[in-house]
Design an enzyme around this catalytic site. Structure first.
Site, PDB file in Angstrom:
ATOM      1  N   ARG A 121       0.787  -0.510  -0.080  1.00  0.00           N
ATOM      2  CA  ARG A 121       0.069   0.050  -0.038  1.00  0.00           C
ATOM      3  C   ARG A 121       0.809   1.281  -0.336  1.00  0.00           C
ATOM      4  NH1 ARG A 121      -3.854  -1.580   4.246  1.00  0.00           N
ATOM      5  NH2 ARG A 121      -5.530  -2.965   3.780  1.00  0.00           N
ATOM      6  N   CYS A 150      -9.633  -0.789   5.823  1.00  0.00           N
ATOM      7  CA  CYS A 150     -11.156  -0.470   5.629  1.00  0.00           C
ATOM      8  C   CYS A 150     -11.468   0.615   5.713  1.00  0.00           C
ATOM      9  CB  CYS A 150     -11.748  -1.753   6.133  1.00  0.00           C
ATOM     10  SG  CYS A 150     -10.613  -2.019   7.774  1.00  0.00           S
ATOM     11  N   GLN A 177     -14.858  -0.301  15.704  1.00  0.00           N
ATOM     12  CA  GLN A 177     -13.854  -1.494  14.360  1.00  0.00           C
ATOM     13  C   GLN A 177     -14.602  -2.796  14.550  1.00  0.00           C
ATOM     14  OE1 GLN A 177     -10.204   0.522  13.878  1.00  0.00           O
ATOM     15  NE2 GLN A 177      -9.805  -1.859  12.283  1.00  0.00           N
ATOM     16  N   HIS A 264     -17.995  -0.980  10.153  1.00  0.00           N
ATOM     17  CA  HIS A 264     -17.198  -0.190  11.196  1.00  0.00           C
ATOM     18  C   HIS A 264     -17.848   1.343  11.207  1.00  0.00           C
ATOM     19  CE1 HIS A 264     -13.852  -2.788  11.085  1.00  0.00           C
ATOM     20  NE2 HIS A 264     -12.834  -2.611  10.060  1.00  0.00           N
TER      21      HIS A 264
END
Ligand code: A2P
Length: 358
Positions: A121, A150, A177, A264
């Site tokens: 990432r 996420c 979460q 979440h």
């Protein structure tokens, strides 16, 4: 006689691969038996993704298992180095170690990889993409595209329309979460722990580190002893900055694991460069793709996990001026999104759709 020399050869600019996908790609899912893998199969169906053929890959433990897809059953195969022959796009969701080892092998075999792990990432050559926010980052890639954390995916969908209306100066985020972020086994542990609690039976946690039924705790990612921030918080900050193209954006964050199965929540305060009114923010959010405004003060009805679960849209509401900032330049809001969909599988499928040009 003067010798005429050819001008020195310029280093040819290295063209970056600009891979698009065929209109009907052969698709592989690595980690097909996991919480996100199952949702990837569902999302391909729900969005009528033009799959020419689907290959389901997991560990040797699951080889031979059958999973349903469009009225048929597909046999899960063990992931090996030979799994990617003929595959056009491979969705990876089996953890960073598997992605690090097998994503380059898949690219070598000619596939575009959409990777749901954190392995690539922050690699500069790998785009980190939320299609509603930075789809243009897909224009050049070297075969691997990263699907964000996420929280970062859900948060940036909600923030992008606000940032387009007024430049953001600073953010503060507190998350709530769900279990799904820790995988299918954590979801099952929440069910089991809750059953045991209600029946007064003792229960030994195996997946998450603390009692989970009727409790919440600081996110289970490892904590940096120097900064006091955990790995989840570090990812959300770094990835939010990268997706929004704001590498220096100040972001304060606290990540908490709550006993919810798959959506979440996040309480967000946003300081802008100049004031953005609640009405202006509402208008920007109503017009934004991937967002549903849930903001009924009269009925005290705001975003909730039960209403976000199974939904593609990110729910945004509780819009109000942040009274913690006397300058009047800050708004407070609450955001809830399905962790397995916009936080993972749906975003990955949307990336593949963009690569087809859908
Ligand atoms: P398996 O079910 O065979 O263990 P989750 O995030 O829900 O825990 O899911 C993890 C996914 O990653 C599962 O599909 C799991 O397959 C897969 N996986 C785990 N280890 C491997 C491995 N060594 N090779 C291939 N897939 C793996």
């Amino acid at each position: 006689m003067t010798e005429v020399l050819d001008p020195p050869a310029q280093a040819a600019p290295q063209p970056r691969v600009n891979r698009r996908l065929p209109a009907h790609p052969v698709v592989a899912i690595v980690g097909a038996t996991g919480a996100v893998g199952i949702e990837l199969i569902e999302s391909l169906t729900a969005r009528d993704f033009p799959v020419a053929q689907l290959k389901l890959l997991a560990s040797a433990r699951s080889a031979g298992m059958r999973l349903p897809f469009r009225g048929r059953e597909i046999i899960v195969e063990e992931l090996t180095e030979d799994s990617f022959a003929g595959v056009d796009v491979a969705f990876f969701s089996a953890g960073s170690g598997i992605s690090r080892k097998f994503a380059p092998i898949a690219v070598q075999a000619g596939a575009v990889v959409v990777d749901n792990s954190s392995a690539f990432r922050m690699a500069p050559e790998v785009p980190l993409v939320v299609p509603e926010v930075n789809a243009t980052a897909l224009e050049a890639h070297d075969g691997i595209i990263a699907n964000p954390n996420c929280v970062a995916a859900i948060l940036t969908v909600a923030l992008a329309p606000l940032a387009a209306a007024q430049r953001i100066r600073r953010l503060n985020v507190a998350t709530y979460q769900a279990a799904s972020g820790a995988g299918a086994a954590a979801m099952e542990e929440l069910r089991q722990a809750t059953g045991a609690y209600l029946e007064g039976r003792p229960f030994e946690q195996k997946v998450l580190p603390h009692p989970y039924a009727f409790n919440f705790f600081s996110h289970n990612a490892e904590v940096d002893p120097l900064s006091g921030y955990n790995g989840e918080e570090e990812k959300v900050v770094a990835e939010t900055r990268r997706i929004m193209g704001r590498p220096d954006l100040p972001v304060g964050i606290t990540c908490i694991r709550v006993p919810v199965l798959r959506a979440h929540g996040m309480a967000v305060t946003v300081e802008f460069e100049d004031a953005l009114s609640v009405d202006e923010a509402r208008r920007a959010l109503v017009a934004a793709p991937g967002v549903r405004l849930v903001d009924d003060r009269e009925a005290n009805h705001f975003p909730m996990p039960v209403e976000a679960s199974g939904q593609e849209d990110v729910l945004v509401g509780r819009l109000r001026e942040d009274l913690g900032d006397p300058s009047g330049r800050s708004l407070a809001l609450f955001v809830v999104g399905d962790q397995l969909l916009k936080g993972a599988a749906l975003n990955a499928v949307q990336i593949a759709e963009a690569l087809i040009g859908r």
